[in-house]
Design a protein around this motif. Structure first.
Motif, PDB file in Angstrom:
ATOM      1  N   GLU A 227       0.823  -1.204   0.000  1.00 53.41           N
ATOM      2  CA  GLU A 227       0.000   0.000   0.000  1.00 53.41           C
ATOM      3  C   GLU A 227       0.861   1.259   0.000  1.00 53.41           C
ATOM      4  N   THR A 228       2.048   1.199   0.542  1.00 49.18           N
ATOM      5  CA  THR A 228       2.911   2.377   0.601  1.00 49.18           C
ATOM      6  C   THR A 228       3.455   2.767  -0.768  1.00 49.18           C
ATOM      7  N   PHE A 229       3.344   1.888  -1.758  1.00 46.64           N
ATOM      8  CA  PHE A 229       3.841   2.198  -3.090  1.00 46.64           C
ATOM      9  C   PHE A 229       2.698   2.428  -4.077  1.00 46.64           C
ATOM     10  N   ALA A 230       1.484   2.585  -3.579  1.00 49.05           N
ATOM     11  CA  ALA A 230       0.379   2.944  -4.468  1.00 49.05           C
ATOM     12  C   ALA A 230       0.609   4.338  -5.028  1.00 49.05           C
ATOM     13  N   ILE A 231       0.088   4.598  -6.213  1.00 50.99           N
ATOM     14  CA  ILE A 231       0.356   5.878  -6.870  1.00 50.99           C
ATOM     15  C   ILE A 231      -0.254   7.041  -6.096  1.00 50.99           C
ATOM     16  N   ALA A 232      -1.308   6.789  -5.331  1.00 50.32           N
ATOM     17  CA  ALA A 232      -1.914   7.869  -4.546  1.00 50.32           C
ATOM     18  C   ALA A 232      -1.005   8.345  -3.430  1.00 50.32           C
ATOM     19  N   GLU A 233      -0.051   7.510  -2.998  1.00 58.37           N
ATOM     20  CA  GLU A 233       0.851   7.900  -1.915  1.00 58.37           C
ATOM     21  C   GLU A 233       1.825   8.989  -2.342  1.00 58.37           C
ATOM     22  N   PHE A 234       1.974   9.241  -3.632  1.00 55.64           N
ATOM     23  CA  PHE A 234       2.860  10.303  -4.101  1.00 55.64           C
ATOM     24  C   PHE A 234       2.194  11.680  -4.039  1.00 55.64           C
ATOM     25  N   PHE A 235       0.892  11.709  -3.806  1.00 55.39           N
ATOM     26  CA  PHE A 235       0.146  12.967  -3.844  1.00 55.39           C
ATOM     27  C   PHE A 235      -0.246  13.393  -2.436  1.00 55.39           C
ATOM     28  N   PRO A 236      -0.562  14.672  -2.240  1.00 52.41           N
ATOM     29  CA  PRO A 236      -1.012  15.136  -0.920  1.00 52.41           C
ATOM     30  C   PRO A 236      -2.305  14.462  -0.501  1.00 52.41           C
ATOM     31  N   GLY A 237      -2.561  14.470   0.796  1.00 55.76           N
ATOM     32  CA  GLY A 237      -3.721  13.782   1.345  1.00 55.76           C
ATOM     33  C   GLY A 237      -5.063  14.195   0.781  1.00 55.76           C
ATOM     34  N   PRO A 238      -5.345  15.481   0.583  1.00 51.46           N
ATOM     35  CA  PRO A 238      -6.683  15.867   0.106  1.00 51.46           C
ATOM     36  C   PRO A 238      -7.045  15.321  -1.271  1.00 51.46           C
ATOM     37  N   VAL A 239      -6.076  15.086  -2.137  1.00 52.06           N
ATOM     38  CA  VAL A 239      -6.388  14.630  -3.502  1.00 52.06           C
ATOM     39  C   VAL A 239      -6.202  13.123  -3.666  1.00 52.06           C
ATOM     40  N   ARG A 240      -5.839  12.431  -2.604  1.00 54.57           N
ATOM     41  CA  ARG A 240      -5.619  10.988  -2.729  1.00 54.57           C
ATOM     42  C   ARG A 240      -6.869  10.211  -3.110  1.00 54.57           C
ATOM     43  N   PRO A 241      -8.049  10.501  -2.541  1.00 51.51           N
ATOM     44  CA  PRO A 241      -9.238   9.748  -2.980  1.00 51.51           C
ATOM     45  C   PRO A 241      -9.521   9.902  -4.475  1.00 51.51           C
TER      46      PRO A 241
END
Length: 380
Positions: A227-241
């Motif tokens: 999960e730590t290498f999902a592409i959403a982890e590269f972005f800030p928290g508000p835009v991850r969903p």
């Protein structure tokens, strides 16, 4: 004598090619420079309108820098990043990673230039050089985000603290700002964006996973399902969903096109560090500690092998050494005392003959390295 700089072979070759091609490009530009013309070198740099007859430029253009500033940054990035990744992955895997991270973004950027030319009919899109180590630099940042996802870098004496997965987007932002200046062209932005997506896709789905050294199984697992290498982890928290929703839809399309294979339950469990599986993903939580433990175990194993080798060598030398001849005591003369008149020993020497049961004056030492049950029964 100055210390010798140890550079792995693939990193050394890449640095040499980068220096030679950049110097050659600078010499050609200096010789052909005029105030009213823009110099292009189609047999070194990838020029969409001119380089189709030079197909090798799709690969060699990555190792050409056009100015001293970008060349200095490229040398530093390739030296430090290449040494780290090549030693962590092996030279073969590192060379494969460089080939993919350099070739695929150049091809996609070439196609993007053709599309923009078809839409705008602006010939500058087809005469724009596609060159530089930008896709390699951002691919190194993505690889570091997989290897040490929880590592935090502190800059300016604690004024700025940032986790490693934040650096790829920061790098893209810096490249975007430099594209406004004459230092970089619009192709640099596309190279950074495509380099990020290509390197993450390869590490996420295709690269052979690192095997656990405590097992004898082969490395047959690919990708990194942590999960730590999902592409959403590269972005800030508000835009991850939002990024997660978009990436899921894109992934489903790629699976339907048979370009990606969905992760199985075993892959996800292995990425989370389940002890029932035999592979450890470096992008999993706690992987930095696991990597440190792995290196420690390797060091201890190497030290143990060296000690055994030294012991075996010493034993072999002792066995092959010549035995000195026995010294025969001289025969006493007739005038000396007879055997009956010599004093008889009344007790054994406590220094040379221990008593039964190990109760001598100096005691007895028993060494049992294997612990076969004859030693202390109260131990762990």
């Amino acid at each position: 004598m100055p210390p010798r700089i140890n550079i792995p072979p693939v990193t050394r070759i890449v640095l040499i090619v980068l220096g030679l091609q950049s110097v050659l490009s600078a010499a050609i530009r200096y010789r052909q420079w005029t105030a009213n013309s823009e110099i292009v070198i189609p047999y070194l740099n990838l020029i969409p309108q001119l380089s189709l007859v030079y197909p090798w430029t799709f690969l060699t253009t990555t190792l050409v820098e056009s100015n001293v500033f970008t060349l200095s940054i490229a040398c530093v990035a390739l030296y430090h990043g290449g040494r780290y990744l090549e030693r962590a992955w092996s030279s073969r895997e590192f060379a494969k990673f460089l080939l993919i991270a350099a070739l695929v973004p150049n091809v996609v950027c070439f196609g993007t230039s053709i599309v923009f030319f078809a839409l705008t009919r602006d010939e500058r899109w087809t005469l724009m050089p596609i060159a530089g180590t930008i896709p390699l630099q951002i691919s190194f940042l993505v690889a570091f985000s997989q290897l040490v996802p929880a590592h935090t870098v502190t800059l300016f004496r604690g004024l700025l603290s940032m986790r490693v997965p934040r650096f790829p987007l920061l790098y893209i932002g810096v490249v975007t700002l430099l594209c406004v200046t004459p230092m970089l062209t619009a192709a640099s932005f596309f190279l950074a964006a495509y380099g990020f997506l290509v390197s993450w896709t390869y590490l996420r789905f295709y690269k052979v996973a690192f095997p656990d050294l405590d097992t004898s199984q082969t490395a047959s697992l690919r990708g990194d399902a942590s999960e730590t290498f999902a592409i959403a982890e590269f972005f800030p928290g508000p835009v991850r969903p939002l990024i997660t929703a978009i990436s899921d839809q894109v992934f489903n399309v790629l699976v339907a096109m048979h370009l990606c294979v969905p992760f199985s339950a075993a892959d996800i469990s292995a990425a989370r560090g389940d002890h029932h599986h035999t592979f450890t993903h470096r992008g999993a939580p706690g992987s930095a500690r696991a990597e440190a433990e792995r290196r420690r175990a390797l060091a201890l194993r190497a030290l143990d092998q060296r000690l055994h080798a030294a012991t075996a060598t010493a034993a072999a030398r002792a066995q092959s050494a010549p035995v000195p001849p026995a010294v025969v005591p001289p025969i006493p003369s007739a005038s000396g005392p007879t055997v009956q008149s010599q004093p008889q020993a009344t007790a054994q020497n406590p220094m040379t003959a221990p008593q039964a049961g190990g109760g001598g004056l100096l005691g007895e030492t028993n060494y049992n390295p294997d612990g076969d049950g004859h030693g202390d029964r109260n131990g762990p």
